[in-house]
Design an enzyme around this catalytic site. Sequence first.
Site: not given
Ligand SMILES: Nc1ncnc2c1ncn2[C@@H]1O[C@H](COP(=O)(O)OP(=O)(O)OP(=O)(O)O)[C@@H](O)[C@H]1O
Ligand SMILES: Cc1ncc(CO)c(N)n1
Length: 267
Positions: A176, A208, A210-213
């Site tokens: 990502k 943003t 929880g985007t990754g989850c």
């Molecule tokens: N500002 C943004 N606009 C559009 N897409 C985004 C943006 N920020 C993240 N994304 C997309 O959201 C998805 C999650 O990516 P991100 O890299 O933010 O995950 P993460 O860091 O694991 O999240 P978390 O902090 O919840 O663990 C990916 O598809 C990324 O390209």
């Molecule tokens: C419980 C939990 N899992 C994953 C993340 C990562 O976004 C978070 N902030 N909290």
Amino acid sequence: MTMAKVLTIAGSDSGGGAGIQADLKTFQELDTFGMSAITALTAQNTLGVHGVFPQSLEAIEAQIDAVLSDIGVDAVKTGMLFSAEIITLVAKKCKQYHVQNIVVDPVMVAKGGAVLLQDAATEALIKELLPIAAVITPNLPEAAKLLRTKEMETLEDMEKAAKELHKLGPKYVVLKGGHLKNGPAVDLLFDGEELHYLETERIETKHTHGTGCTYAAAIAAELAKGKSIKDSVQTAKLFITEAIRHSLSIGGGIGPTNHHAYKNSLL
Ligand SMILES: Nc1ncnc2c1ncn2[C@@H]1O[C@H](COP(=O)(O)OP(=O)(O)OP(=O)(O)O)[C@@H](O)[C@H]1O
Ligand SMILES: Cc1ncc(CO)c(N)n1
């Protein structure tokens, strides 16, 4: 009527934007039946993580056994696993029940910096869980930790890293690019042979959480429905982009994404 079944093995976010709560909301929005095994409770809100309470191995194992011995699953998504011992248990259980379609989101730290995976557990993640994963979804800092390199800064660095991550054993890598400093939000999907680019505009918002989850949960839901990896990741990318576009200004800090926005966008 039957429904595709998805199990999330992850931490609980009391604030509702990440972890188990984000996963279950996403499963529901994508018309799948969501189930959970909670690895740790977090006392969390938009301002950060205020407490982490890992569950006992016994409690985690009992939840997984209860779900898998009776209901079964079409896909499993893992999130916050916290310790090496929990990772070992989750890998053992997935093997015991011959789970297919394991999506591993290698959660390490929360956006505010709280530790969601102990340092000593990275090794267990690499050795035990990545080799049985269908897909792994690291962000750039997580990829750097898994590869023991410095963080990728360009798309070229990401391309190299996706190939290196594939050597750790998962069938597919979704790297990502949300953390890249400039340009669009680009993720790379690598299947061992070909690199695919998933690109959207970068949306201007601080909300943003929880985007990754949410992204990994959407991939797992689509896989559970029998979709190919490529189609699953493409739908998940649409899902997370809409969720970010309509993210919620809730609380005093980093608000959550809007899990209902994708369904609305289809109307
Ligand atoms: N500002 C943004 N606009 C559009 N897409 C985004 C943006 N920020 C993240 N994304 C997309 O959201 C998805 C999650 O990516 P991100 O890299 O933010 O995950 P993460 O860091 O694991 O999240 P978390 O902090 O919840 O663990 C990916 O598809 C990324 O390209
Ligand atoms: C419980 C939990 N899992 C994953 C993340 C990562 O976004 C978070 N902030 N909290």
